[in-house]
Every structure is written in structure tokens, then in C-alpha cells.
Design a protein around this motif. Structure first.
Motif, PDB file in Angstrom:
ATOM      1  N   VAL A  19      46.251  37.614  44.655  1.00  0.00           N
ATOM      2  CA  VAL A  19      45.014  36.318  44.251  1.00  0.00           C
ATOM      3  C   VAL A  19      46.457  35.140  45.405  1.00  0.00           C
ATOM      4  O   VAL A  19      46.721  34.536  44.806  1.00  0.00           O
ATOM      5  CB  VAL A  19      45.103  36.211  43.341  1.00  0.00           C
ATOM      6  CG1 VAL A  19      43.488  34.954  43.527  1.00  0.00           C
ATOM      7  CG2 VAL A  19      44.874  37.204  42.168  1.00  0.00           C
ATOM      8  N   LEU A  24      44.050  31.354  42.763  1.00  0.00           N
ATOM      9  CA  LEU A  24      44.807  31.457  41.155  1.00  0.00           C
ATOM     10  C   LEU A  24      44.818  30.144  40.800  1.00  0.00           C
ATOM     11  O   LEU A  24      45.092  29.885  39.667  1.00  0.00           O
ATOM     12  CB  LEU A  24      46.277  32.320  41.361  1.00  0.00           C
ATOM     13  CG  LEU A  24      46.906  32.493  40.590  1.00  0.00           C
ATOM     14  CD1 LEU A  24      46.588  33.291  39.395  1.00  0.00           C
ATOM     15  CD2 LEU A  24      48.368  32.962  41.183  1.00  0.00           C
ATOM     16  N   LEU A  27      41.444  28.928  39.482  1.00  0.00           N
ATOM     17  CA  LEU A  27      41.366  30.076  37.796  1.00  0.00           C
ATOM     18  C   LEU A  27      42.571  29.972  36.411  1.00  0.00           C
ATOM     19  O   LEU A  27      41.521  29.990  35.402  1.00  0.00           O
ATOM     20  CB  LEU A  27      41.985  31.792  37.713  1.00  0.00           C
ATOM     21  CG  LEU A  27      40.989  32.880  38.640  1.00  0.00           C
ATOM     22  CD1 LEU A  27      41.669  34.033  39.398  1.00  0.00           C
ATOM     23  CD2 LEU A  27      39.438  32.655  38.175  1.00  0.00           C
ATOM     24  N   SER A  31      40.700  28.357  33.356  1.00  0.00           N
ATOM     25  CA  SER A  31      41.417  29.396  32.193  1.00  0.00           C
ATOM     26  C   SER A  31      41.981  28.365  30.589  1.00  0.00           C
ATOM     27  O   SER A  31      41.195  28.501  29.815  1.00  0.00           O
ATOM     28  CB  SER A  31      42.349  30.525  32.168  1.00  0.00           C
ATOM     29  OG  SER A  31      43.979  29.792  31.871  1.00  0.00           O
ATOM     30  N   LEU A  38      44.318  33.858  31.271  1.00  0.00           N
ATOM     31  CA  LEU A  38      44.438  34.354  32.712  1.00  0.00           C
ATOM     32  C   LEU A  38      43.243  35.632  32.382  1.00  0.00           C
ATOM     33  O   LEU A  38      42.462  36.002  32.990  1.00  0.00           O
ATOM     34  CB  LEU A  38      45.213  33.897  33.074  1.00  0.00           C
ATOM     35  CG  LEU A  38      44.849  34.399  34.584  1.00  0.00           C
ATOM     36  CD1 LEU A  38      43.997  33.536  35.468  1.00  0.00           C
ATOM     37  CD2 LEU A  38      46.029  33.951  35.501  1.00  0.00           C
ATOM     38  N   ASN A  39      44.198  36.280  31.596  1.00  0.00           N
ATOM     39  CA  ASN A  39      44.120  38.047  31.460  1.00  0.00           C
ATOM     40  C   ASN A  39      42.345  37.802  30.995  1.00  0.00           C
ATOM     41  O   ASN A  39      41.893  38.389  30.932  1.00  0.00           O
ATOM     42  CB  ASN A  39      44.968  38.050  30.728  1.00  0.00           C
ATOM     43  CG  ASN A  39      44.485  39.907  30.666  1.00  0.00           C
ATOM     44  OD1 ASN A  39      45.009  40.894  31.117  1.00  0.00           O
ATOM     45  ND2 ASN A  39      44.486  40.086  29.508  1.00  0.00           N
ATOM     46  N   SER A  42      40.013  37.244  32.868  1.00  0.00           N
ATOM     47  CA  SER A  42      40.253  37.735  33.999  1.00  0.00           C
ATOM     48  C   SER A  42      39.142  38.855  34.101  1.00  0.00           C
ATOM     49  O   SER A  42      37.951  38.823  34.685  1.00  0.00           O
ATOM     50  CB  SER A  42      41.269  38.431  34.968  1.00  0.00           C
ATOM     51  OG  SER A  42      41.818  37.337  35.873  1.00  0.00           O
ATOM     52  N   ASN A  43      39.503  39.677  32.811  1.00  0.00           N
ATOM     53  CA  ASN A  43      38.767  40.437  32.469  1.00  0.00           C
ATOM     54  C   ASN A  43      36.508  39.386  32.024  1.00  0.00           C
ATOM     55  O   ASN A  43      36.325  40.864  31.743  1.00  0.00           O
ATOM     56  CB  ASN A  43      38.948  41.060  30.792  1.00  0.00           C
ATOM     57  CG  ASN A  43      40.168  41.774  31.085  1.00  0.00           C
ATOM     58  OD1 ASN A  43      39.947  42.636  31.711  1.00  0.00           O
ATOM     59  ND2 ASN A  43      41.385  41.260  30.383  1.00  0.00           N
TER      60      ASN A  43
END
Length: 186
Positions: A19, A24, A27, A31, A38-39, A42-43
Motif C-alpha cells: 500500500v 497507509l 488509513l 482507524s 487497522l485490520n 481494512s475488513n
């Protein structure tokens, strides 16, 4: 949580993406602002893409600023809004539900409605009665009285005329409450 729910949650894979650093960083900031990992963010992005954005363009949906929608809709009469709602439901809504949810049922329609409210960033809640006989969706759209009326007409035509469900509605200038009074099966 039963075994089946546990299996669904654990069905995931690890993958690595490259990314750009700027994206990033954005993001990571988002988050932190949302207080999620962050996971998780992303989901959420992957889910939003697969359940909505991937099909939006194909079905004729596009983004418009809220003030433009509000002003345009508030210039129309209730008869004009009812006509627009009927044309939209009968010519597009069932196709949209079939594309997004693979079926056109009360349950899939209500799921599509909550997806739309979430994607549109409208505050909303969806409640289902303990016995499953009442499903209630509250959406705070902040687009005015006529927009609330337009939504009511869309939901009335879809739920009552196409899906033969008894409904009740409450409207304010900025909120709609849709109650489906029959047993909702998943």
C-alpha cells in the motif's frame, strides 16, 4: 456463540498487500479516529466494497452531495414523490436487491436498507422483536420532510405492494421509522 457462528468468524486468511505510504498513513489515522484496529478498518472497507460499492455503478447508483438531494426533493410535491417512488421500486429496486443480496425477500430488502444507511453514513438502528414478529428500522437522514416522505413511499411500495407485508411508518423532518409487522425469516 454456537459452533456455526464460531466457524464463520474463524474462516479467514492472512494476506499481504503493498500500500502506498500516504494511503497507509491515512488509513492509520482513520482507524485511530474510529477507535478500531487497522485490520478491522481494512475488513470494513473490503466488506463495504463487496456488499455495495462493487455493484453500485452497475445498478445506476452514484454519489450526490446531500444539499443537492435535499433541495431538489424538497421542491417536489407529494404526488410527484409518490410517482418517483413507484417508478423506482418497480423498475430498479427488485433488480438491485437481486444483484446485491441474491434474492428479493423482506429480510434481504431490510438488509439492503441497513447496508445503504451504513454506507451513506446515516445514523440508523435495526431492531427485531424477540419473537421475530416486528422488525423496526430507524434512519436519521437529515434531508428534510419530503425526503422522509419519499423513503416512506419507497418502503411502502416495496414492502406492502411487492412483498405483501403490513407496515407502519413514523416520519419527522429528518428521520423515518419503518416497522414491518409480520414474522421476518432470515
Amino acid at each position: 456463540m454456537n459452533n456455526e457462528e464460531g466457524k464463520k468468524r474463524s474462516e479467514s486468511e492472512s494476506i499481504t498487500f503493498r500500500v502506498p505510504a500516504k494511503i497507509l498513513n491515512q488509513l492509520r489515522q482513520e482507524s485511530e479516529k474510529k477507535q478500531v484496529s487497522l485490520n478491522t478498518l481494512s475488513n470494513q472497507i473490503f466488506t463495504d466494497h463487496t456488499v455495495w460499492h462493487n455493484y453500485a455503478r452497475q445498478t445506476g447508483l452514484f454519489y450526490v452531495p446531500k444539499p443537492l438531494i435535499s433541495r431538489a426533493v424538497n421542491e417536489l410535491t407529494e404526488d410527484q414523490l409518490s410517482s418517483i417512488a413507484e417508478e423506482t421500486v418497480k423498475n430498479k429496486l427488485k433488480d438491485l436487491a437481486l444483484l446485491l443480496k441474491d434474492e428479493f425477500t423482506v429480510s434481504s430488502f431490510l438488509d439492503m436498507t441497513t447496508d445503504w444507511a451504513r454506507i451513506s453514513d446515516f445514523p440508523y438502528k435495526h431492531e427485531i422483536g424477540q419473537d421475530g414478529t416486528i422488525s423496526r428500522i430507524v434512519i436519521e437522514h437529515d434531508l428534510g420532510k419530503n425526503y422522509a416522505f419519499l423513503l416512506k413511499e419507497i418502503y411502502r411500495i416495496a414492502l406492502e405492494e411487492l412483498l405483501n407485508e403490513k407496515t407502519e411508518f413514523e416520519l419527522t423532518d429528518n428521520t423515518i421509522v419503518v416497522s414491518v409487522l409480520g414474522k421476518i425469516s432470515s
